[in-house]
Design an enzyme around this catalytic site. Structure first.
Site, PDB file in Angstrom:
ATOM      1  CD  GLU A 263      -3.066  -1.132   0.607  1.00 15.70           C
ATOM      2  OE1 GLU A 263      -3.394  -0.214   0.161  1.00 15.70           O
ATOM      3  OE2 GLU A 263      -3.419  -2.581   0.281  1.00 15.70           O
ATOM      4  CB  CYS A 300      -0.955   7.234   2.472  1.00 16.80           C
ATOM      5  SG  CYS A 300      -2.314   6.507   3.467  1.00 16.80           S
TER       6      CYS A 300
HETATM    7  P1  NAP Z   1       9.282   4.032   3.357  1.00 18.15           P
HETATM    8  O1  NAP Z   1      10.681   4.987   3.141  1.00 18.15           O
HETATM    9  O2  NAP Z   1       9.129   3.457   1.925  1.00 18.15           O
HETATM   10  O3  NAP Z   1       9.598   3.002   4.211  1.00 18.15           O
HETATM   11  C1  NAP Z   1       8.792   1.885   4.672  1.00 18.15           C
HETATM   12  C2  NAP Z   1       9.560   0.648   5.183  1.00 18.15           C
HETATM   13  O4  NAP Z   1      10.321  -0.054   3.869  1.00 18.15           O
HETATM   14  C3  NAP Z   1      10.742   0.793   5.736  1.00 18.15           C
HETATM   15  O5  NAP Z   1      11.351  -0.083   6.883  1.00 18.15           O
HETATM   16  C4  NAP Z   1      12.076   1.017   4.726  1.00 18.15           C
HETATM   17  O6  NAP Z   1      13.350   0.879   5.239  1.00 18.15           O
HETATM   18  C5  NAP Z   1      11.691  -0.188   3.927  1.00 18.15           C
HETATM   19  N1  NAP Z   1      12.260   0.169   2.585  1.00 18.15           N
HETATM   20  C6  NAP Z   1      11.902   1.349   1.749  1.00 18.15           C
HETATM   21  N2  NAP Z   1      12.727   0.946   0.843  1.00 18.15           N
HETATM   22  C7  NAP Z   1      13.299  -0.054   0.559  1.00 18.15           C
HETATM   23  C8  NAP Z   1      13.996  -0.610  -0.222  1.00 18.15           C
HETATM   24  N3  NAP Z   1      14.209  -0.330  -1.543  1.00 18.15           N
HETATM   25  N4  NAP Z   1      14.390  -1.784  -0.036  1.00 18.15           N
HETATM   26  C9  NAP Z   1      14.048  -2.416   1.142  1.00 18.15           C
HETATM   27  N5  NAP Z   1      13.620  -1.859   2.026  1.00 18.15           N
HETATM   28  C10 NAP Z   1      13.006  -0.688   1.831  1.00 18.15           C
HETATM   29  O7  NAP Z   1       8.151   4.934   3.674  1.00 18.15           O
HETATM   30  P2  NAP Z   1       8.119   5.989   4.758  1.00 18.15           P
HETATM   31  O8  NAP Z   1       8.680   7.225   4.543  1.00 18.15           O
HETATM   32  O9  NAP Z   1       8.216   5.534   6.247  1.00 18.15           O
HETATM   33  O10 NAP Z   1       6.435   6.234   4.799  1.00 18.15           O
HETATM   34  C11 NAP Z   1       5.790   7.214   4.096  1.00 18.15           C
HETATM   35  C12 NAP Z   1       5.190   6.964   2.910  1.00 18.15           C
HETATM   36  O11 NAP Z   1       4.141   5.748   3.011  1.00 18.15           O
HETATM   37  C13 NAP Z   1       4.192   7.909   2.161  1.00 18.15           C
HETATM   38  O12 NAP Z   1       4.550   7.765   0.461  1.00 18.15           O
HETATM   39  C14 NAP Z   1       3.013   7.471   2.346  1.00 18.15           C
HETATM   40  O13 NAP Z   1       2.090   7.869   1.418  1.00 18.15           O
HETATM   41  C15 NAP Z   1       3.021   6.055   2.560  1.00 18.15           C
HETATM   42  N6  NAP Z   1       2.018   5.442   3.149  1.00 18.15           N
HETATM   43  C16 NAP Z   1       1.144   4.769   2.422  1.00 18.15           C
HETATM   44  C17 NAP Z   1      -0.125   4.066   3.477  1.00 18.15           C
HETATM   45  C18 NAP Z   1      -0.971   3.536   2.728  1.00 18.15           C
HETATM   46  O14 NAP Z   1      -1.630   2.840   3.435  1.00 18.15           O
HETATM   47  N7  NAP Z   1      -1.293   3.255   1.317  1.00 18.15           N
HETATM   48  C19 NAP Z   1      -0.174   4.632   4.632  1.00 18.15           C
HETATM   49  C20 NAP Z   1       0.985   5.344   5.504  1.00 18.15           C
HETATM   50  C21 NAP Z   1       1.934   5.937   4.697  1.00 18.15           C
HETATM   51  P3  NAP Z   1      14.530   1.815   5.441  1.00 18.15           P
HETATM   52  O15 NAP Z   1      14.000   2.942   6.109  1.00 18.15           O
HETATM   53  O16 NAP Z   1      15.582   1.259   6.041  1.00 18.15           O
HETATM   54  O17 NAP Z   1      14.516   2.253   3.974  1.00 18.15           O
END
Ligand code: NAP
Length: 527
Positions: A263, A300
């Site tokens: 998501e 989000c």
């Molecule tokens: P994120 O940077 O993508 O991090 C989420 C998790 O994924 C972290 O544990 C991160 O670890 C890991 N991760 C990210 N890229 C990775 C990769 N290439 N390889 C392996 N692991 C990876 O997200 P965030 O900044 O915490 O959250 C904000 C985003 O979430 C926004 O875009 C928001 O819209 C979205 N969001 C969506 C929803 C929904 O329900 N659709 C709800 C809430 C938030 P690392 O930090 O170590 O990279």
């Protein structure tokens, strides 16, 4: 007390390669350090989870319910410590942690209740028909079974509700799957405390320790290692589009590919039609600004695109929106990475051809403090430039100005998949434009009328998902009870005698699980 440890199959495990969280308000480094999981630690967590799955101990609904209730109980008890550490790691106010804890526990208890009804197992049975011509029909019985160990990745913006004990973990347990969470490195202390609460709950529920593990990691290696591990059967991910798509690609290229239920972000377009602006423009502008600014735009469901028709009222609407958005500093963002990403995203879109930076709000002095932003572009530009559709994660929005309602429909037609779309209109006005609803329904997971997209109710009818690239599979939701359907799969048993059938596939067992036999439902609660 925090020890800077993983929780691997009931044990607290330390390590030597440490990383630290930072306080986003002061920039101060927070103790203790947290260990980066090694390959051996990932192996141990996955091996223990595989053993739990193979033992079938999580198959009975009763075991899952016990676990979910015990987690909710332990989390409530741990709230004071979680809140104290969470405020330091995220800059979010204490009230937000209390509210998120309420939502997290209520979600766990709703899943426990749902599991107890047996509704999602829905066994379907067809009796044998040995007289059928030209061929007899065998006895067929289908049930849903848990997929196996699930890897969960939480987002930084919901440290509890989409974190270690958040919706993905709760729904995977509800489906009967062991869970391994990769903690978010922006709030590792909160992860450890929540991980401890789940570890104790597993023991209190009388389940094997491999039911749950939490591993930390600051580098992508840990998440990549977990997703690639042969013992993992599915991934639940909440976070950025870049992160979700990267894990989805890795999972698809494994020797045995597995589903990644990611998501991801969304721009959540809001269509404001002329009669609505004429009747209540000021009120809508105030509501939109509040929705953009909520949680410093770190949701989000933040409304990132506003579409309207240029007419005699639209300039006044734009002025009201600017006034409401720029009243004061927008607040502190969750961490340096998100703050830098917001600044960069805003600047990149502002520099696109034909985009005007209408204004920026005031800021305060903290290192992660953000200012609100308002951008504007002509609809023609928006239609021609896909970059303008990207989510800018933070307190800004892009106003798309159309010549007429025909062009507004064209804008709706070029939108990529979204979690939500909102329409502000009078009832008659929208009834006159049914094409708008039809076009949007094909592109979103949730349609909102005269409301705002932020605030996602947890319940049976909620759908929090949407077509690509809002998620990797538009058929599923990450919020609400149907989220558990992602983590189970059907198996058909053919020709087995009663004595060899599992309890939930026996029409005579009195298991209490509703089932369908030869086209008729039995034991299904009336709705
Ligand atoms: P994120 O940077 O993508 O991090 C989420 C998790 O994924 C972290 O544990 C991160 O670890 C890991 N991760 C990210 N890229 C990775 C990769 N290439 N390889 C392996 N692991 C990876 O997200 P965030 O900044 O915490 O959250 C904000 C985003 O979430 C926004 O875009 C928001 O819209 C979205 N969001 C969506 C929803 C929904 O329900 N659709 C709800 C809430 C938030 P690392 O930090 O170590 O990279």
């Amino acid at each position: 007390m925090l020890n800077g440890v993983h929780w691997i199959a009931g044990e607290s495990v330390s390590g030597d390669r440490l990383f630290h969280a930072n306080n986003p308000v002061t920039g101060e480094r927070l103790e203790p350090g947290f260990p980066e999981a090694t390959t051996g630690q990932i192996d141990s967590a996955v091996a223990a989870a595989v053993a739990v799955h193979e033992s079938r101990v999580l198959f009975p609904a009763e075991a899952r319910g016990r676990l979910l209730k015990a987690i909710a109980r332990n989390l409530e008890e741990a709230l004071p410590q979680i809140l104290e550490r969470g405020v330091l790691e995220t800059g979010l106010p204490a009230g937000r942690f209390e509210a998120e804890m309420g939502r997290t526990c209520s979600q766990l208890l709703q899943f426990a209740e749902t599991v107890s009804t047996g509704l999602f197992r829905e066994p379907v049975m067809q009796s044998a028909d040995l007289q059928r011509e030209p061929l007899p029909r065998p006895d067929l019985r289908r049930r849903m079974i848990p997929l196996g160990p699930v890897a969960v990745f939480g987002a930084s913006n919901f440290p509890l509700a989409f974190g270690v004990a958040g919706g993905d973990t709760a729904s995977a347990f509800a489906a009967g799957c062991p869970v391994i969470v990769k903690g978010h490195p922006a709030h590792p202390g909160v992860c450890e405390l929540v991980g401890e609460a789940i570890t104790s709950a597993v023991e209190e529920a009388g389940l094997p320790s491999g039911t749950f593990s939490l591993i930390h990691g600051e580098s992508f290696d840990v998440g990549v290692g977990l997703t690639s591990h042969a013992g993992i059967s599915a991934v639940g991910f909440t976070g950025s589009q870049a992160g979700g798509l990267s894990l989805w690609r890795i999972a698809a290229q494994r020797e045995v590919p597995i589903p990644v239920f990611a998501e991801m972000g969304s721009a959540n377009p809001v269509f404001v039609l002329p009669e609505a602006i004429n009747e209540s423009g000021e009120e809508i502008a105030a509501g939109l600004a509040a929705s953009v600014l909520l949680g410093v735009g770190q949701f989000c469901t933040c409304p990132g695109i506003l579409i309207l028709v240029r007419d005699e009222n639209s300039e006044a609407f734009k002025a009201s929106l600017s006034r409401e958005l720029f009243q004061g500093p927008a607040g502190t963002m969750l961490h340096q990475g998100i703050h830098a990403g917001y600044q960069k995203g805003l600047q990149e879109v502002a520099e696109r051809n034909g985009v005007e930076l209408v204004g920026k709000g005031p800021t305060s002095s903290g290192s992660c403090d953000a200012e609100a932003g308002l951008l504007a572009a002509d609809a023609r530009r928006f239609i021609d430039d896909p970059v303008l559709q990207a989510e800018i994660f933070g307190p800004s929005t892009l106003l798309v100005e159309c010549d007429d309602l025909e062009q507004l429909l064209q804008v709706a037609s070029v939108l990529e998949g979204q979690l939500t779309a909102t329409i502000h209109a009078t009832e008659n006005e929208l009834a006159d434009h049914p094409q708008l609803l039809a076009r949007l329904e094909d592109r979103v997971g949730r349609l909102i009328f005269n409301g705002f997209p932020t605030g996602v109710e947890v319940g049976e009818s909620m759908h929090h998902g949407g077509p690509w690239p809002a998620t990797t599979d538009s058929r599923w939701t990450s919020v609400g009870m149907s989220a558990l359907e992602r983590f189970q799969r059907p198996v058909c048993w053919q020709g087995f005698p009663e004595s060899l059938l599992p309890e939930d596939l026996s029409a005579d067992s009195g298991s209490g699980i509703p089932f369908r036999l030869d086209g008729k439902w039995h034991g299904r609660p009336s709705i």
